[in-house]
Design a protein around this motif. Structure first.
Motif, PDB file in Angstrom:
ATOM      1  N   ALA A 132     -11.469 -17.533  13.590  1.00  0.00           N
ATOM      2  CA  ALA A 132     -10.768 -18.030  14.772  1.00  0.00           C
ATOM      3  C   ALA A 132     -11.159 -17.144  15.952  1.00  0.00           C
ATOM      4  O   ALA A 132     -10.866 -15.944  15.969  1.00  0.00           O
ATOM      5  CB  ALA A 132      -9.259 -17.979  14.552  1.00  0.00           C
ATOM      6  N   VAL A 133     -11.836 -17.733  16.926  1.00  0.00           N
ATOM      7  CA  VAL A 133     -12.417 -16.968  18.034  1.00  0.00           C
ATOM      8  C   VAL A 133     -11.591 -17.153  19.304  1.00  0.00           C
ATOM      9  O   VAL A 133     -11.438 -18.269  19.805  1.00  0.00           O
ATOM     10  CB  VAL A 133     -13.874 -17.413  18.298  1.00  0.00           C
ATOM     11  N   ASP A 134     -11.066 -16.052  19.820  1.00  0.00           N
ATOM     12  CA  ASP A 134     -10.338 -16.044  21.089  1.00  0.00           C
ATOM     13  C   ASP A 134     -11.279 -15.524  22.164  1.00  0.00           C
ATOM     14  O   ASP A 134     -11.701 -14.373  22.121  1.00  0.00           O
ATOM     15  CB  ASP A 134      -9.095 -15.161  20.969  1.00  0.00           C
ATOM     16  N   ASP A 180     -21.135 -18.131  28.228  1.00  0.00           N
ATOM     17  CA  ASP A 180     -21.839 -17.056  27.520  1.00  0.00           C
ATOM     18  C   ASP A 180     -21.689 -17.222  26.016  1.00  0.00           C
ATOM     19  O   ASP A 180     -22.637 -16.968  25.251  1.00  0.00           O
ATOM     20  CB  ASP A 180     -21.301 -15.691  27.946  1.00  0.00           C
ATOM     21  N   TYR A 181     -20.513 -17.642  25.593  1.00  0.00           N
ATOM     22  CA  TYR A 181     -20.289 -17.837  24.161  1.00  0.00           C
ATOM     23  C   TYR A 181     -21.179 -18.944  23.612  1.00  0.00           C
ATOM     24  O   TYR A 181     -21.766 -18.808  22.530  1.00  0.00           O
ATOM     25  CB  TYR A 181     -18.816 -18.170  23.898  1.00  0.00           C
ATOM     26  N   ASP A 185       1.325 -21.173  19.543  1.00  0.00           N
ATOM     27  CA  ASP A 185       1.899 -20.558  20.743  1.00  0.00           C
ATOM     28  C   ASP A 185       1.961 -19.038  20.640  1.00  0.00           C
ATOM     29  O   ASP A 185       2.592 -18.378  21.464  1.00  0.00           O
ATOM     30  CB  ASP A 185       3.295 -21.125  21.015  1.00  0.00           C
ATOM     31  N   ARG A 186       1.287 -18.474  19.632  1.00  0.00           N
ATOM     32  CA  ARG A 186       1.229 -17.029  19.529  1.00  0.00           C
ATOM     33  C   ARG A 186       0.200 -16.461  20.512  1.00  0.00           C
ATOM     34  O   ARG A 186      -0.579 -17.190  21.108  1.00  0.00           O
ATOM     35  CB  ARG A 186       0.886 -16.627  18.086  1.00  0.00           C
ATOM     36  N   GLU A 187       0.208 -15.167  20.664  1.00  0.00           N
ATOM     37  CA  GLU A 187      -0.712 -14.525  21.599  1.00  0.00           C
ATOM     38  C   GLU A 187      -2.148 -14.692  21.115  1.00  0.00           C
ATOM     39  O   GLU A 187      -2.434 -14.606  19.925  1.00  0.00           O
ATOM     40  CB  GLU A 187      -0.377 -13.021  21.720  1.00  0.00           C
ATOM     41  N   ASN A 188      -3.057 -14.944  22.048  1.00  0.00           N
ATOM     42  CA  ASN A 188      -4.479 -15.079  21.754  1.00  0.00           C
ATOM     43  C   ASN A 188      -4.803 -16.185  20.743  1.00  0.00           C
ATOM     44  O   ASN A 188      -5.425 -15.942  19.712  1.00  0.00           O
ATOM     45  CB  ASN A 188      -5.052 -13.752  21.239  1.00  0.00           C
ATOM     46  N   PRO A 189      -4.390 -17.421  21.009  1.00  0.00           N
ATOM     47  CA  PRO A 189      -4.761 -18.521  20.111  1.00  0.00           C
ATOM     48  C   PRO A 189      -6.264 -18.748  20.150  1.00  0.00           C
ATOM     49  O   PRO A 189      -6.942 -18.370  21.121  1.00  0.00           O
ATOM     50  CB  PRO A 189      -4.001 -19.715  20.696  1.00  0.00           C
ATOM     51  N   SER A 210     -15.896 -12.588  23.420  1.00  0.00           N
ATOM     52  CA  SER A 210     -14.622 -12.815  22.731  1.00  0.00           C
ATOM     53  C   SER A 210     -13.704 -11.606  22.812  1.00  0.00           C
ATOM     54  O   SER A 210     -14.151 -10.456  22.793  1.00  0.00           O
ATOM     55  CB  SER A 210     -14.856 -13.181  21.268  1.00  0.00           C
ATOM     56  N   ASN A 211     -12.401 -11.891  22.905  1.00  0.00           N
ATOM     57  CA  ASN A 211     -11.401 -10.833  22.828  1.00  0.00           C
ATOM     58  C   ASN A 211     -11.263 -10.330  21.401  1.00  0.00           C
ATOM     59  O   ASN A 211     -11.191  -9.135  21.147  1.00  0.00           O
ATOM     60  CB  ASN A 211     -10.040 -11.348  23.316  1.00  0.00           C
TER      61      ASN A 211
END
Length: 257
Positions: free
Chosen positions: A25-27, A35-36, A70-74, A125-126
């Protein structure tokens, strides 16, 4: 009916029946999507080489077009890399992608440019949350090979009973198979998570994968089931066996197999 099922099995190409896979799962960082995409295009020929070399069996990049997470960094993208065995997956990290890059881009890209692409790969990516999954049960893939633009839903869930997998494999799967025979659905799969990175969601135990048919609605079957006493009891049993978490609608960007 047995003849029909056998015919369908022979006709349809099964491209999502690998026993094991890594779901990443890429955030993405804000504004880094272009760029990604460039990074994934660079890696595409490398994955082809890896498949030819027996390192993996398939690699697909899916874009998240809708999510209930709805969590952080979906996740903005999902990368699903498939393997024929657990041993093949375990050896994946030791593959020489530098060699594959030299082979794939010989005469097209300098060694320095290749190195720059490798170094820049993580920059868009984060974070990436990786899950190692094992297939529990799945149907055929109807309608031919997956192609760019196809859509798939992914749903994470928490098993709440020991017979959760039996509920899904012995009750739900046959229902979906009937829908596939009627042209209402293309694919259903259930996989369990057996390993994950430290930053991955720790509560989920399984993942569902569904590929529908454009213009068709499987919810009609569920509504019919709810209208009967037997159907209501089945739904109660299913709800007691698991707790569905976040889900997402994905669109296929690229695939190599």
């Amino acid at each position: 009916m047995k003849k029909i099922l056998l015919l369908l099995t022979l006709i349809f190409t099964i491209t999502t029946s690998a026993q094991y896979a890594i779901v990443s799962a890429v955030d993405l960082k804000e504004g880094a999507e272009d760029d990604y995409i460039k990074t994934e295009k660079f890696w595409g020929p490398l994955h082809k080489k890896a498949i030819e070399d027996g390192v993996q069996t398939q690699q697909a990049v899916w874009k998240v077009i809708q999510t209930s997470d709805d969590r952080e960094n979906p996740a903005d993208y999902f990368i699903i890399t498939s393997f024929a065995s657990k041993e093949q997956l375990a050896n994946y990290s030791s593959a020489d992608y530098g060699k594959y890059a030299q082979e794939a881009y010989k005469g097209k890209m300098s060694k320095r440019a290749i190195t720059r692409m490798f170094d820049a790969s993580p920059n868009s990516s984060n974070q990436r949350r990786n899950y190692h999954i094992e297939g529990v049960s799945w149907t055929i893939l109807a309608g031919g090979d997956l192609k760019q633009g196809d859509r798939m839903s992914i749903t994470s869930t928490i098993a709440k009973s020991d017979d959760f997998e039996s509920w899904e494999s012995e009750i739900i799967k046959p229902m979906v198979e009937k829908e596939i025979l009627m042209g209402q659905h293309r694919y259903w799969g259930l996989a369990k998570i057996y390993e994950r990175t430290d930053n991955a969601y720790g509560d989920i135990t399984h993942m569902f994968f569904n590929i529908g048919v454009e213009g068709k609605n499987m919810m009609e079957s569920w509504e019919k089931m709810q209208s009967t006493f037997k159907g209501q009891k089945l739904i109660e049993g299913l709800q007691a066996a698991s707790d569905h978490q976040s889900g997402g609608q994905l669109e296929l960007v690229s695939i190599h197999n």
